[in-house]
Enzyme design. Sequence first.
Site, mmCIF file in Angstrom:
data_model
loop_
_atom_site.group_PDB
_atom_site.id
_atom_site.type_symbol
_atom_site.label_atom_id
_atom_site.label_comp_id
_atom_site.label_asym_id
_atom_site.label_seq_id
_atom_site.Cartn_x
_atom_site.Cartn_y
_atom_site.Cartn_z
ATOM 1 N N SER A 686 0.838 -1.195 0.000
ATOM 2 C CA SER A 686 0.000 0.000 0.000
ATOM 3 C C SER A 686 0.881 1.256 0.000
ATOM 4 O O SER A 686 1.650 1.467 -0.917
ATOM 5 C CB SER A 686 -0.955 -0.039 1.201
ATOM 6 O OG SER A 686 -1.957 0.931 1.085
ATOM 7 N N ASP A 759 -8.904 -4.178 -6.672
ATOM 8 C CA ASP A 759 -8.618 -3.305 -5.528
ATOM 9 C C ASP A 759 -9.645 -2.181 -5.467
ATOM 10 O O ASP A 759 -9.795 -1.403 -6.408
ATOM 11 C CB ASP A 759 -7.206 -2.723 -5.667
ATOM 12 C CG ASP A 759 -6.704 -2.094 -4.373
ATOM 13 O OD1 ASP A 759 -7.528 -1.657 -3.558
ATOM 14 O OD2 ASP A 759 -5.475 -2.035 -4.189
ATOM 15 N N HIS A 793 -7.622 -5.120 -1.830
ATOM 16 C CA HIS A 793 -6.391 -4.446 -1.432
ATOM 17 C C HIS A 793 -5.430 -5.387 -0.714
ATOM 18 O O HIS A 793 -4.215 -5.260 -0.827
ATOM 19 C CB HIS A 793 -6.733 -3.252 -0.538
ATOM 20 C CG HIS A 793 -5.582 -2.324 -0.303
ATOM 21 N ND1 HIS A 793 -4.894 -1.711 -1.319
ATOM 22 C CD2 HIS A 793 -4.991 -1.907 0.851
ATOM 23 C CE1 HIS A 793 -3.935 -0.951 -0.818
ATOM 24 N NE2 HIS A 793 -3.971 -1.051 0.503
#
Length: 824
Positions: A686, A759, A793
């Site tokens: 991330s 995502d 994610h």
Amino acid sequence: MKRRIVILTILLVLTLVAFTMAASAGASGDGLESATEWQSPPEELLEVLHAPQLPWVWAAPTGEYLFCADPVLYPLLAELAAPMHKLAGIRVNPAINGYHGQHGGTSPRLVKVEDRVSTTLDLPENAEVYDVEWAVDGQHFALTVGHADHIGLWVGSVEGKLTRIENLALNPLMGTAVSWLPDQQRLLVRRIPKRGPAPEPPAIPAGPEILEGAGASARSTYEARNLLETAHDDALFEYYTTSELVIVDPATGKVNVVGAPAPYTTAEFSPDGRYILVERLVGPWSHEVGWRRFASKIEVWNDRGKLIANIASLPVADEVPTHGVPEGPRGISWRDNAPHTLFWAEALDGGDPVAEVPHRDRLMRLEAPFTGEPEEVWKAEHRIRTWGAWVAEGDTMMVIERERIKRWRYTWLIDVDTGKAKRWFDLNENDRYNSPGYPLYRPLENGRWVLHQKGDAVYFSGSGATEDGDRPFLDLRHMETGETERLFRCDPNRYEDFVAFAGGEDRFVLRAESAVDVPNYYLATFGKKIEAAEGEATRMMTRVPITRFEDPTPRLREIKKRIVRYEREDGVPLSFHLHLPPGYEEGTALPTVLYAYPLEYSGATTAGQVSGSAQQFMRLSGASHLYFLLRGYAVLDRTAMPMLGDPETTYDTFVPQLVADAKAAVAKAVEMGVADPKRIGVIGHSHGGLMVANLLAHTDLFRAGIARSGSYNKTNQPFGFQSERRSLFEARDVYIQVSPTFFADQVNEPILIIHGDDDSNPGTLTFQSEVFFEAVRGSGGTARLVLLPFEDHGYRARESVEHVLWEQLRWFDKYVKGAGTVTP
């Protein structure tokens, strides 16, 4: 059209992508063979990955029983590939009307704290416990249970009796599906009403997708995930979120309807059981924000479901300023220590965090019969973040407000009868060393939770961070003087944490572990008072084992770990957790993996504080970077990557600070003789993925990198990211400087880019990795892009997790471990 289009498209990036795709068509990219099928890591890693997990534990309010269940992890990819609807911020599994990909625990059992007797609970095979709702007496409980075709309600007792409530399917979407009434005998339940089949999609769209704006203000992109897009989405949202409010009597099986079918987000009985506070969403459904910011009506009903009063009608909150709050009442809730009084907060600055006003928020109160004007109780200079923590008796409520620029939190004790406020304590929100922890609560007979007090003091429990690692504690903090008494503090050679009081305030359930001892639960009993150094425990304590969980992965006990402290070039204190592989010989320089996640701080004092503990029992899960330890690598975990500055300007120096942080960590590891300077790789997920790409673009510290689910072009978030609230148009150079896509031609080390192909995080949509990969590859760099089908994610499917581990090991084995050896 499924929206994967950024709010703003930069012409430069589009030109770059088009050029690089044409220039590199047919190129292999990384020089390694391409895997077209799912791969698995070596067997020794698989044994750890799929080893039995330690159970989840729900402690009874009395602390007399522990409810245990074994977590279900790594579903097959076929499950993630099954039908799923993206509805206003929720991913819905239509098969059970629940959350897509959700799993619970199996093999439920009860453990009695006093004598350690375990009682198995009989649930059907393949049923999973999602949640446990204990009654106040700690003798009976309600279970939310996942089945193949619905989510069911079961009730049980500590004698081991378990009963299924027949002909009832729960709706857990948008709130709590099951809660005990104040009588602690009946349950308020959101059930799926009688309904027909789900709406069918049209053969062709009813029309084009149209967005329009005129004079609108910027809004946070956080709400822009899994949004509604079509009229069919609207119909599905209403179908799956609609529930019926019913009262269930488990003793008789009787079910009474109190609320007609509607999309409820709140349904809560008043402490005296006379009223129900209800919030329900109202259409038309917005395609601009998630359900939490949809229009809604907040009402008070009587206990039979009859409307008593309209409290508020809130419009769609689709123009909330970045880092701001919606206008109007927010967080309406019952006063826990009174029969039926409502409290809430309201913004006085229009919800705008940069508006110049003397007060940002105010607390409001409304008494029964809820038809008068709300009364202002207290004005807050800063934004109110937490309220509604009440003493058991009296008019005192604990309130926490946050000063955004200083990153400072103030804790107040408010007398809501007089409006008099006393500042109890305040500190930098990132100051772990001086954190008072969090207050403990206890239930009243009606199920409402209030601050757990002893006289005028409140019990607090916290992580107890120190320079040598966390040492959790239990304190008594006096409300009048602010003085604290330390009742318990973890031994420096172990990691022990308070769980719950057990039948009195001299006994409590303790969770204890060490680097070599598996976490288990103990019944701790306080003894006499003792003289102690400042910050240490002032009571003696004995421990009796409750559980005897065994080590599922003894191989991991051969890993050595310790906390290492050092300084950045400008004197900012830093640290990392050093992990050394099994069989490590002192003085050997190893291939090394650095894992980090950049965080923002106001100053050096808090930025350098150590987090975590080297005394915690190591367990590995998911596609963890710690698996490199089983392949002979050293790992620098929790490597400090602080970004110093106020929230308005932190990212002005993001890249220079990132480089300085990385240089200091690498230098320390090399100086210690554990890291081979020619064989260091960097990995991040991330925001950590952005870190990896920037470090490869702006330094030559690393042989290779692995960037997962990252964001590489911040101009695609033109109205703010992380703590940055300035727009692209106010800080254009900052947005570009932090975006490695604009410096892809400088990435001259091999980079593995991994991303979930679905995502939903607005800042890290999958195209971010696709564009960055093309930019690196088209500029002559070595890159590999792995897109994981049906993953969000994070990565959950068994096939995905195993494949990511295989990719990571293969990449660093070739480009880091195989890159050369240290010069003698």
